[in-house]
Design an enzyme around this catalytic site. Structure first.
Site, PDB file in Angstrom:
ATOM      1  N   ARG A  46       0.833  -1.214   0.000  1.00  0.00           N
ATOM      2  CA  ARG A  46       0.000   0.000   0.000  1.00  0.00           C
ATOM      3  C   ARG A  46       0.866   1.263   0.000  1.00  0.00           C
ATOM      4  NH1 ARG A  46      -1.814   2.712   4.247  1.00  0.00           N
ATOM      5  NH2 ARG A  46      -1.947   0.908   5.620  1.00  0.00           N
ATOM      6  N   TYR A  99     -16.493  14.516 -16.402  1.00  0.00           N
ATOM      7  CA  TYR A  99     -16.870  13.104 -16.260  1.00  0.00           C
ATOM      8  C   TYR A  99     -17.940  12.955 -15.165  1.00  0.00           C
ATOM      9  CZ  TYR A  99     -16.245   8.186 -15.022  1.00  0.00           C
ATOM     10  OH  TYR A  99     -16.443   6.867 -14.734  1.00  0.00           O
ATOM     11  N   ASP A 171      -7.761  17.148 -15.998  1.00  0.00           N
ATOM     12  CA  ASP A 171      -7.937  15.717 -16.274  1.00  0.00           C
ATOM     13  C   ASP A 171      -7.571  15.513 -17.741  1.00  0.00           C
ATOM     14  OD1 ASP A 171      -8.980  13.227 -17.016  1.00  0.00           O
ATOM     15  OD2 ASP A 171     -10.639  13.337 -15.591  1.00  0.00           O
TER      16      ASP A 171
HETATM   17  C1  LIG Z   1     -13.177   7.234 -16.791  1.00  0.00           C
HETATM   18  C2  LIG Z   1     -12.834   8.609 -16.436  1.00  0.00           C
HETATM   19  C3  LIG Z   1     -12.537   8.965 -15.111  1.00  0.00           C
HETATM   20  C4  LIG Z   1     -12.640   7.995 -13.954  1.00  0.00           C
HETATM   21  O1  LIG Z   1     -11.715   6.979 -14.047  1.00  0.00           O
HETATM   22  P1  LIG Z   1     -11.925   5.495 -13.401  1.00  0.00           P
HETATM   23  O2  LIG Z   1     -10.663   4.822 -13.771  1.00  0.00           O
HETATM   24  O3  LIG Z   1     -13.149   4.935 -14.043  1.00  0.00           O
HETATM   25  O4  LIG Z   1     -12.111   5.686 -11.943  1.00  0.00           O
HETATM   26  C5  LIG Z   1     -12.161  10.288 -14.868  1.00  0.00           C
HETATM   27  N1  LIG Z   1     -12.090  11.185 -15.857  1.00  0.00           N
HETATM   28  C6  LIG Z   1     -12.381  10.880 -17.137  1.00  0.00           C
HETATM   29  C7  LIG Z   1     -12.272  11.926 -18.183  1.00  0.00           C
HETATM   30  C8  LIG Z   1     -12.763   9.593 -17.475  1.00  0.00           C
HETATM   31  O5  LIG Z   1     -13.057   9.306 -18.749  1.00  0.00           O
END
Ligand SMILES: *Cc1c(COP(=O)(O)O)cnc(C)c1O
Length: 392
Positions: A46, A99, A171
């Protein structure tokens, strides 16, 4: 070194003991000490694991950061980031088209901690300035956005965040480090769902944060292992295998998506196509400037008619699977309003143009002619069922 050389070689030296060209998978939860207080750099998985360290090393280098932290999911990365840098009383600005899971954690978890969230159009600097409060601490966005594919000028956001002392977060899941490096535009934190393009084979859930600033890295790394949304070594190993081909895969995703967007744009049953690589995209010029090598593999699509035509189209597709997620080698189609964005408030959906006639295509790396034929035959089915929808 350049992108694919880094992806293939960085932090992935042959194993010094055996010569194994691929670094071993350390599938262990704990590490033996030599003596009291004397370990070999690893204590407990972890906290960290050599397979995870290799993945983090490559991710940091590909994004131009000083350090990356791997997580068990994209949401694990996003939530840990919020808990690491926000405190009660803070206010944050969030792009209104994010998202669905990010929206969900903000409105159902983060707001419970007396942190207020404003969902705004981050692409408009005047809107951002007007929404600022003395307690505003962070600005959070995606570019291109999921799923409407709005492109946001990262230089402008980076500068605005510096001017007002905000932590800027992008992101970068849709663009990947192959197409765009937010840290080079003055952004503080890059978020990834490595589940998508970075792993690329739809067989792993994972996430990452990448930063330049050493103090911020320390703080995030502490929360990573303390909150505990850390990845399994096997997930890291698979992601490392996937990342080696990220460059060639993105080239193929971009090539296929551009050709399909151009094809769809001219089809009489199609109302509109959102793809940053099309000259008709409202932020095409920004996309050309900040997405160095292509506009990505996601297409937003609106069909003439509405929800019924969309459903017929989605069910008629043979190669494009009907599923959430994106960024894998195989093509997928999704209906965001009922799938990925079903928890988003109706007024916010309406404001961001997310209506029930909107389809998201994740264009895979199959042969272009086969993908084009699949879209064409599915549109033919729609046309057969609703001849009135097509007047040409
Ligand atoms: C899928 C996605 C997430 C979340 O990711 P997970 O791996 O499903 O937790 C966050 N941001 C964007 C733009 C995504 O497409």
């Amino acid at each position: 070194m350049n992108f694919s050389t880094i992806a293939i070689h960085s932090h992935q030296e042959p194993d010094p003991q055996t010569g194994s060209v691929i670094p071993p998978l350390y599938q262990t939860s704990t590490f033996a000490f030599d003596d009291i207080g004397a370990h070999k750099g690893y204590i407990y998985t972890r906290f960290s694991n050599p397979t995870q360290s290799a993945l983090e090393g490559v991710l940091a280098e590909l994004e131009g950061g000083s350090r990356a932290m791997a997580f068990s999911s994209g949401m694990g990365a996003i939530s840990s980031l919020f808990f690491a840098v926000l405190k009660p009383g803070d206010h944050i600005l969030v792009e209104e088209n994010v998202y669905g899971g990010t929206y969900q954690v903000l409105t159902k978890v983060i707001e419970e901690f007396q942190i207020s969230v404003s969902f705004i159009d981050v692409a408009n600097p005047d809107t951002v300035r007007a929404a600022l409060r003395p307690e505003t601490r962070m600005i959070y966005l995606e570019s291109p956005t999921n799923p409407t594919l709005k492109v946001i000028d990262l230089d402008t956001i980076g500068a605005l965040a510096k001017e007002h002392g905000l932590i800027s977060v992008v992101d970068n899941t849709f663009a990947t480090p192959y197409l765009q490096n937010p840290l080079k535009h003055g952004i503080d934190v890059v978020v990834h769902s490595t589940t998508k393009y970075i792993n690329g084979h739809s067989d792993v859930i994972g996430g990452a944060l990448v930063v330049k600033d050493a103090a911020l890295a320390e703080k995030l790394a502490f929360h990573q292992l303390t909150i505990g949304a850390t990845p399994d070594p096997f997930a890291c190993w698979l992601t490392l295998r996937g990342i080696k081909t990220l460059g060639v895969r993105m080239e193929a995703h971009c090539r296929n998506a551009l050709a399909l967007a151009q094809f769809l744009q001219t089809h009489p049953l199609v109302e509109s196509v959102a793809y940053p690589g099309l000259t008709s995209h409202p932020q095409h010029t920004i996309a050309l400037r900040q997405m160095k090598r292509g506009a990505g593999g996601i297409i937003g699509l609106r069909l003439k008619g509405g929800a019924e035509e969309c459903r017929t189209f989605l069910l008629a597709l043979k190669l494009f699977g009907l599923a959430v997620s994106l960024g894998g080698v195989e093509s997928l189609a999704c209906h965001p309003v009922t799938m990925t964005h079903r928890t988003v408030a109706p007024d916010l959906l309406a404001r961001t143009g997310l209506t029930n006639d909107f389809i998201r295509l994740s264009v895979g790396i199959e042969d272009l002619e086969d993908l084009k034929a699949d879209l064409a035959q599915a549109l033919d089915v729609v046309q057969g069922k609703h001849p009135a929808a097509c007047s040409v």
